[in-house]
Design an enzyme around this catalytic site. Sequence first.
Site, PDB file in Angstrom:
ATOM      1  N   LYS A 121       0.830  -1.203   0.000  1.00 51.93           N
ATOM      2  CA  LYS A 121       0.000   0.000   0.000  1.00 51.93           C
ATOM      3  C   LYS A 121       0.869   1.260   0.000  1.00 51.93           C
ATOM      4  O   LYS A 121       0.642   2.183  -0.789  1.00 51.93           O
ATOM      5  CB  LYS A 121      -0.930   0.016   1.217  1.00 51.93           C
ATOM      6  CG  LYS A 121      -1.866   1.218   1.256  1.00 51.93           C
ATOM      7  CD  LYS A 121      -2.680   1.243   2.532  1.00 51.93           C
ATOM      8  CE  LYS A 121      -1.851   1.667   3.713  1.00 51.93           C
ATOM      9  NZ  LYS A 121      -2.661   1.846   4.958  1.00 51.93           N
ATOM     10  N   ASP A 139      -6.486   1.463   0.999  1.00 53.83           N
ATOM     11  CA  ASP A 139      -6.598   1.567   2.451  1.00 53.83           C
ATOM     12  C   ASP A 139      -8.040   1.250   2.843  1.00 53.83           C
ATOM     13  O   ASP A 139      -8.827   0.766   2.019  1.00 53.83           O
ATOM     14  CB  ASP A 139      -6.166   2.959   2.932  1.00 53.83           C
ATOM     15  CG  ASP A 139      -7.120   4.058   2.489  1.00 53.83           C
ATOM     16  OD1 ASP A 139      -8.061   3.777   1.697  1.00 53.83           O
ATOM     17  OD2 ASP A 139      -6.941   5.204   2.931  1.00 53.83           O
TER      18      ASP A 139
END
Length: 229
Positions: A121, A139
């Site tokens: 991420k 997220d």
Amino acid sequence: MLKKERFKAFVDHFALQMPVAETELAYENPYQLLVAVILSAQCTDKRINMVTPALFRDFPTPELLAATTFDELFHYIRSVSYPNNKTKHLIGMANMLVNDFGGEVPSTVNELVKLPGVGRKTANVITSVVWNQPNMAVDTHVFRVSKRLGLVTQNAKTPLEVEKQLIRHLPKEVIHKAHHWLILHGRYTCLARTPKCDTCSITHLCRYFERNKIQAAKMEGLPPAPKKS
């Protein structure tokens, strides 16, 4: 609404309403963004932006950050979530930048994920924000909103599955912006517990809104509105 039509409506709306979409983390260069994103894990951007000015002032380069001690750095970031782990990650990350990458932040996901404290991420955030690469950081906001809108299937159980579905259907040139569109919509409108459907401007393409409207009609004993194709 077909998936292709839903994605087009999503892109058309935000391209018009939010043509400039950027991270809310304050930074001036890739090194600062990398530090800020590592610190932001399970913490708010607002809190990180309160911490980083002093941190960037006293550790403006990876070399200076690599040379500090745990106790000295911990003092700067003690108010963020998981400060012990993040202190270790930042020092380890800075040392690897200096020793393996000549003090420069690498520009590929495969290289970035080698750094302490950097997962997929974070690597996607850095490459999409700094270099506009077509990478999608997933997220909690992106995960929730993309499912509610119907951009990804409900059986997508992991961030990687959501990432792959979004990448597959979004135009390549807007992927780096779409990441921010989804985050900001989730942060300020499509809240986790109490989404602001009454003020949302994209309920016309939202499956979550459609399902709840049908359920409300059933509870009131009214015939549900016909489903969209």
